[in-house]
Motif scaffolding. Structure first.
Motif, PDB file in Angstrom:
ATOM      1  N   GLY A  48       0.845  -1.192   0.000  1.00 27.20           N
ATOM      2  CA  GLY A  48       0.000   0.000   0.000  1.00 27.20           C
ATOM      3  C   GLY A  48       0.874   1.234   0.000  1.00 27.20           C
ATOM      4  O   GLY A  48       2.094   1.145   0.078  1.00 27.20           O
ATOM      5  N   SER A  49       0.255   2.408  -0.100  1.00 29.17           N
ATOM      6  CA  SER A  49       0.996   3.671  -0.132  1.00 29.17           C
ATOM      7  C   SER A  49       0.239   4.732   0.629  1.00 29.17           C
ATOM      8  O   SER A  49      -0.966   4.625   0.824  1.00 29.17           O
ATOM      9  CB  SER A  49       1.175   4.154  -1.581  1.00 29.17           C
ATOM     10  N   VAL A  50       0.965   5.767   1.013  1.00 25.90           N
ATOM     11  CA  VAL A  50       0.380   6.950   1.642  1.00 25.90           C
ATOM     12  C   VAL A  50       0.957   8.153   0.916  1.00 25.90           C
ATOM     13  O   VAL A  50       2.137   8.190   0.606  1.00 25.90           O
ATOM     14  CB  VAL A  50       0.745   7.028   3.145  1.00 25.90           C
ATOM     15  N   ARG A  51       0.109   9.142   0.642  1.00 25.30           N
ATOM     16  CA  ARG A  51       0.617  10.397   0.084  1.00 25.30           C
ATOM     17  C   ARG A  51      -0.002  11.552   0.854  1.00 25.30           C
ATOM     18  O   ARG A  51      -1.134  11.465   1.316  1.00 25.30           O
ATOM     19  CB  ARG A  51       0.361  10.513  -1.417  1.00 25.30           C
ATOM     20  N   VAL A  52       0.776  12.615   0.994  1.00 23.23           N
ATOM     21  CA  VAL A  52       0.334  13.797   1.734  1.00 23.23           C
ATOM     22  C   VAL A  52       0.468  14.985   0.783  1.00 23.23           C
ATOM     23  O   VAL A  52       1.516  15.190   0.192  1.00 23.23           O
ATOM     24  CB  VAL A  52       1.190  14.019   3.003  1.00 23.23           C
ATOM     25  N   ARG A  53      -0.610  15.736   0.649  1.00 27.23           N
ATOM     26  CA  ARG A  53      -0.612  16.923  -0.196  1.00 27.23           C
ATOM     27  C   ARG A  53      -1.010  18.122   0.643  1.00 27.23           C
ATOM     28  O   ARG A  53      -1.810  17.990   1.561  1.00 27.23           O
ATOM     29  CB  ARG A  53      -1.621  16.785  -1.343  1.00 27.23           C
ATOM     30  N   LYS A  54      -0.450  19.275   0.324  1.00 24.90           N
ATOM     31  CA  LYS A  54      -0.851  20.507   0.992  1.00 24.90           C
ATOM     32  C   LYS A  54      -1.689  21.305   0.010  1.00 24.90           C
ATOM     33  O   LYS A  54      -1.270  21.560  -1.110  1.00 24.90           O
ATOM     34  CB  LYS A  54       0.367  21.331   1.397  1.00 24.90           C
ATOM     35  N   VAL A  55      -2.873  21.653   0.441  1.00 21.39           N
ATOM     36  CA  VAL A  55      -3.790  22.438  -0.382  1.00 21.39           C
ATOM     37  C   VAL A  55      -3.887  23.827   0.240  1.00 21.39           C
ATOM     38  O   VAL A  55      -4.204  23.960   1.416  1.00 21.39           O
ATOM     39  CB  VAL A  55      -5.193  21.776  -0.423  1.00 21.39           C
ATOM     40  N   ILE A  56      -3.581  24.848  -0.545  1.00 26.75           N
ATOM     41  CA  ILE A  56      -3.655  26.229  -0.058  1.00 26.75           C
ATOM     42  C   ILE A  56      -4.930  26.843  -0.641  1.00 26.75           C
ATOM     43  O   ILE A  56      -5.149  26.821  -1.842  1.00 26.75           O
ATOM     44  CB  ILE A  56      -2.422  27.037  -0.483  1.00 26.75           C
ATOM     45  N   GLN A  57      -5.746  27.345   0.249  1.00 27.03           N
ATOM     46  CA  GLN A  57      -7.013  27.936  -0.171  1.00 27.03           C
ATOM     47  C   GLN A  57      -6.966  29.430   0.096  1.00 27.03           C
ATOM     48  O   GLN A  57      -6.502  29.865   1.139  1.00 27.03           O
ATOM     49  CB  GLN A  57      -8.167  27.313   0.606  1.00 27.03           C
ATOM     50  N   GLU A  58      -7.430  30.196  -0.866  1.00 26.04           N
ATOM     51  CA  GLU A  58      -7.544  31.642  -0.700  1.00 26.04           C
ATOM     52  C   GLU A  58      -9.017  31.987  -0.714  1.00 26.04           C
ATOM     53  O   GLU A  58      -9.763  31.530  -1.577  1.00 26.04           O
ATOM     54  CB  GLU A  58      -6.827  32.384  -1.824  1.00 26.04           C
ATOM     55  N   GLU A  59      -9.420  32.770   0.251  1.00 26.09           N
ATOM     56  CA  GLU A  59     -10.822  33.147   0.350  1.00 26.09           C
ATOM     57  C   GLU A  59     -10.895  34.628   0.685  1.00 26.09           C
ATOM     58  O   GLU A  59     -10.201  35.099   1.574  1.00 26.09           O
ATOM     59  CB  GLU A  59     -11.493  32.317   1.449  1.00 26.09           C
ATOM     60  N   THR A  60     -11.697  35.340  -0.038  1.00 29.48           N
ATOM     61  CA  THR A  60     -11.874  36.764   0.227  1.00 29.48           C
ATOM     62  C   THR A  60     -13.060  36.916   1.171  1.00 29.48           C
ATOM     63  O   THR A  60     -14.156  36.464   0.879  1.00 29.48           O
ATOM     64  CB  THR A  60     -12.117  37.525  -1.079  1.00 29.48           C
ATOM     65  N   LYS A  61     -12.788  37.526   2.315  1.00 26.16           N
ATOM     66  CA  LYS A  61     -13.826  37.702   3.329  1.00 26.16           C
ATOM     67  C   LYS A  61     -13.934  39.176   3.680  1.00 26.16           C
ATOM     68  O   LYS A  61     -12.936  39.876   3.745  1.00 26.16           O
ATOM     69  CB  LYS A  61     -13.467  36.929   4.604  1.00 26.16           C
ATOM     70  N   PRO A  62     -15.145  39.643   3.938  1.00 24.52           N
ATOM     71  CA  PRO A  62     -15.286  41.025   4.407  1.00 24.52           C
ATOM     72  C   PRO A  62     -14.863  41.119   5.874  1.00 24.52           C
ATOM     73  O   PRO A  62     -15.190  40.257   6.675  1.00 24.52           O
ATOM     74  CB  PRO A  62     -16.782  41.311   4.238  1.00 24.52           C
ATOM     75  N   VAL A  63     -14.088  42.133   6.176  1.00 27.94           N
ATOM     76  CA  VAL A  63     -13.597  42.349   7.539  1.00 27.94           C
ATOM     77  C   VAL A  63     -14.000  43.757   7.962  1.00 27.94           C
ATOM     78  O   VAL A  63     -13.768  44.729   7.233  1.00 27.94           O
ATOM     79  CB  VAL A  63     -12.061  42.189   7.599  1.00 27.94           C
ATOM     80  N   SER A  64     -14.599  43.890   9.131  1.00 21.59           N
ATOM     81  CA  SER A  64     -15.014  45.189   9.629  1.00 21.59           C
ATOM     82  C   SER A  64     -13.814  45.887  10.267  1.00 21.59           C
ATOM     83  O   SER A  64     -13.137  45.315  11.111  1.00 21.59           O
ATOM     84  CB  SER A  64     -16.128  45.009  10.664  1.00 21.59           C
ATOM     85  N   VAL A 129     -16.402  48.381   5.848  1.00 21.18           N
ATOM     86  CA  VAL A 129     -16.127  46.976   5.525  1.00 21.18           C
ATOM     87  C   VAL A 129     -15.188  46.963   4.330  1.00 21.18           C
ATOM     88  O   VAL A 129     -15.471  47.557   3.291  1.00 21.18           O
ATOM     89  CB  VAL A 129     -17.439  46.220   5.204  1.00 21.18           C
ATOM     90  N   ARG A 130     -14.071  46.314   4.504  1.00 20.80           N
ATOM     91  CA  ARG A 130     -13.086  46.168   3.442  1.00 20.80           C
ATOM     92  C   ARG A 130     -12.906  44.673   3.189  1.00 20.80           C
ATOM     93  O   ARG A 130     -13.061  43.859   4.086  1.00 20.80           O
ATOM     94  CB  ARG A 130     -11.737  46.781   3.839  1.00 20.80           C
TER      95      ARG A 130
END
Length: 158
Positions: A48-64, A129-130
């Motif tokens: 068997g095998s194991v693999r590890v991946r890093k997923v980078i997510q970008e999300e635009t959020k409103p910040v007060s 809000v930006r």
């Protein structure tokens, strides 16, 4: 298993010898001790095998955020009053008062306060809000059975 010629039993001559009651030097039987050795090896086989991946997510959020602004109001206040000597600018609360002097001809020379310039700082705040881009990282761990199996996400067992 190969043995040196000198170590091989001479069973042929012992078989041909006739039994007798007296020990004879020609009836001698030779025995050879043999030792076997075992070599053990380990073969690696992929199950068997194991693999590890890093997923980078970008999300635009409103910040007060709180925005701060300063406005400066300038007012000219006429005074036209005689004074004995010059004086420095002064602060009264949020207002900076800057005196403006001039010499004017009269029957006699006299210092006259012509006007004062009042500079007031007014501060205001407002909520706004930006939008900002926030980044987060996530690890994806997958396993597969065998060498050609399907990759399946690993579930937490904790």
């Amino acid at each position: 298993m190969d043995m040196p010629e000198s170590a091989k039993p001479e069973a042929q001559s012992a078989d041909r010898a006739e039994p007798s009651d007296a020990p004879d030097a020609s009836d001698e039987l030779r025995l050879t001790a043999v030792q076997e050795q075992l070599n053990v090896d380990v073969d690696r086989i992929e199950t068997g095998s194991v693999r590890v991946r890093k997923v980078i997510q970008e999300e635009t959020k409103p910040v007060s955020v709180t925005l701060r602004q300063e406005h400066v109001e300038v007012r000219r206040v006429p005074i036209s009053r005689p004074v004995d000597e010059r004086y420095a600018p002064r602060q009264e609360g949020d207002t900076l008062i800057i005196p403006v002097f001039e010499y004017v001809p009269v029957v006699k020379m006299q210092l006259m306060l012509k006007e004062e310039v009042h500079v007031t700082t007014i501060e205001s705040q407002q909520e706004a809000v930006r939008e900002f881009t926030l980044m987060s990282e996530e690890l994806v761990i997958e396993r597969r059975e065998g060498t050609d199996g399907e990759w399946k996400p690993e579930t937490d067992t904790e």
